[in-house]
Design an enzyme around this catalytic site. Structure first.
Site, PDB file in Angstrom:
ATOM      1  N   SER A  28       0.837  -1.147  -0.083  1.00  0.00           N
ATOM      2  CA  SER A  28       0.005   0.094  -0.061  1.00  0.00           C
ATOM      3  C   SER A  28       0.966   1.378   0.193  1.00  0.00           C
ATOM      4  O   SER A  28       2.156   1.123   0.402  1.00  0.00           O
ATOM      5  CB  SER A  28      -0.873  -0.117   1.259  1.00  0.00           C
ATOM      6  OG  SER A  28      -0.116   0.173   2.616  1.00  0.00           O
ATOM      7  N   CYS A  29       0.164   2.428  -0.308  1.00  0.00           N
ATOM      8  CA  CYS A  29       1.030   3.655  -0.240  1.00  0.00           C
ATOM      9  C   CYS A  29       1.671   3.761   0.995  1.00  0.00           C
ATOM     10  O   CYS A  29       2.905   4.334   1.445  1.00  0.00           O
ATOM     11  CB  CYS A  29       0.141   4.791  -0.649  1.00  0.00           C
ATOM     12  SG  CYS A  29      -1.260   4.971   0.698  1.00  0.00           S
ATOM     13  N   LYS A  47      -5.086  -1.637   8.280  1.00  0.00           N
ATOM     14  CA  LYS A  47      -4.674  -2.658   8.488  1.00  0.00           C
ATOM     15  C   LYS A  47      -2.904  -2.553   8.410  1.00  0.00           C
ATOM     16  O   LYS A  47      -2.193  -3.371   7.967  1.00  0.00           O
ATOM     17  CB  LYS A  47      -4.936  -3.828   7.614  1.00  0.00           C
ATOM     18  CG  LYS A  47      -6.534  -4.392   7.881  1.00  0.00           C
ATOM     19  CD  LYS A  47      -6.805  -5.276   7.091  1.00  0.00           C
ATOM     20  CE  LYS A  47      -8.432  -5.574   7.184  1.00  0.00           C
ATOM     21  NZ  LYS A  47      -8.970  -6.776   6.253  1.00  0.00           N
TER      22      LYS A  47
END
Length: 346
Positions: free
Chosen positions: A163-164, A223
């Site tokens: 993710s970023c 998360k």
């Protein structure tokens, strides 16, 4: 030349295509197709004009079956251009990857993300797949470029780019742990608004996201700690994270606090980041002490930019840092780095 197809032409998909050209990687990567349910006119318009990133430096035109990226300012039909096939298919198994000789699918839908989804792309003729979000745990690998991309193997055909936020914080955790040893940590992600929020109050399964994005700071689930554990199993149950969305359209700040083994001062921490940014993580991590605000990091290709003026140390062992990232542009650039690393993997 790596032939890629982009599946999903939203925020990340469009940024990936722009990054191919703006990073100079169009000499190594050729985008042969884009699959998106939206109309070609809207696809071309949003590629050319972007509220966050400004006007694309290449002229874009289109017909019903192609996007054209022009190399100069000549009128349509003159000069050199790259032709990109437009597809409008919702089922992966119908995508003509075999006919288009696709080496790698950059799946930027945010919808697909498990091994079975990746194998559908491969059955359709693609050789490899890279997802633009963390994906399921059954994937062949999850790569945070600059941290573990050297673990890629030729047989890793279905991969996640994380993710970023993991791309932002994991390199910093790596540097701090190698230098000082990390016991545990907490993270607060201060993230710009996203398109899963409402313009005005409206229904959503998450009651906080029923509220107008421009009017509140909105806590959301994250998360991120699981993403850290996936890259660093040693930190299982050692990190916790929370996230809030703020009324800006791009750029994210991450408030990182870690307890470390070594007794340090602020300068020790900052110099370690500077050294990494100039050597092992050059192009991935950057460092500044300038009095900057979020907009100043818009369109920054680094995964993480540490603001050294905000580093704090308490009692020699509790370190707090402020880390910035352009959650769109930095991530899109890492997608391309990972794509080339997948191609080169032995």
């Amino acid at each position: 030349m790596l032939k890629v197809a982009i599946n999903g032409f939203g925020r990340i998909g469009r940024n990936v295509l722009r990054a191919v050209y703006e990073s100079g990687k169009h000499q190594q990567i050729k985008v042969v197709a884009v699959n998106e349910l939206a109309q070609p006119e809207a696809m071309a318009h949003l590629l050319q004009y972007d509220t966050s990133h400004g006007r694309f430096g290449k002229r874009i035109s289109h017909d019903q079956e192609h996007l054209y990226v022009h190399h100069d300012a000549c009128p349509q039909g003159k000069g050199e251009f790259d032709s990109i096939r437009i597809l409008h298919l919702s089922e992966i198994n119908l995508l003509p990857w075999r006919d288009l000789e696709v080496d790698l699918v950059l799946d930027c839908t945010g919808v697909f993300g498990c091994q079975a989804d990746g194998l559908e792309h491969i059955k359709a003729g693609a050789k490899k797949v890279l997802f633009s979000h963390p994906g399921a745990s059954d994937l062949d690998n999850t790569i945070i470029y600059g941290v573990n991309h050297e673990t890629l193997k030729a047989e890793h055909n279905v991969v996640s780019n994380g993710s970023c936020t993991t791309n932002c914080i994991v390199p910093i955790i790596k540097v701090l742990d190698e230098a000082f040893g990390i016991e545990s940590g907490t993270i607060t992600t201060i993230h710009s608004s996203m398109n899963d929020q409402q313009v005005i109050d409206a229904y959503h399964s998450d009651l906080r996201r029923t509220r107008a994005a421009s009017q509140s700071i909105i806590p959301v689930d994250t998360k991120l700690h699981k993403g850290i554990e996936r890259i660093f199993p040693k930190f299982s149950n050692k990190f916790e994270a929370i996230s809030v969305r703020v009324p800006t359209v791009n750029v994210t700040a991450m408030d990182l606090s870690v307890t470390i083994n070594t007794n340090v001062k602020v300068n020790d921490v900052n110099q370690t980041i500077v050294n990494a940014s100039q050597c092992t993580l050059r192009g991935i991590v950057d460092y500044t002490e300038a009095p900057l605000v979020s907009i100043d990091f818009n369109h920054d290709p680094h995964s993480a930019i540490v603001d050294g003026s905000q580093t704090r140390v308490s009692n020699g062992h509790l370190v707090k840092m402020l880390v910035w990232c352009d959650n769109e542009w930095g991530f899109a650039n890492r997608m391309l780095d990972t794509a080339l690393a997948m191609q080169a993997a032995k």
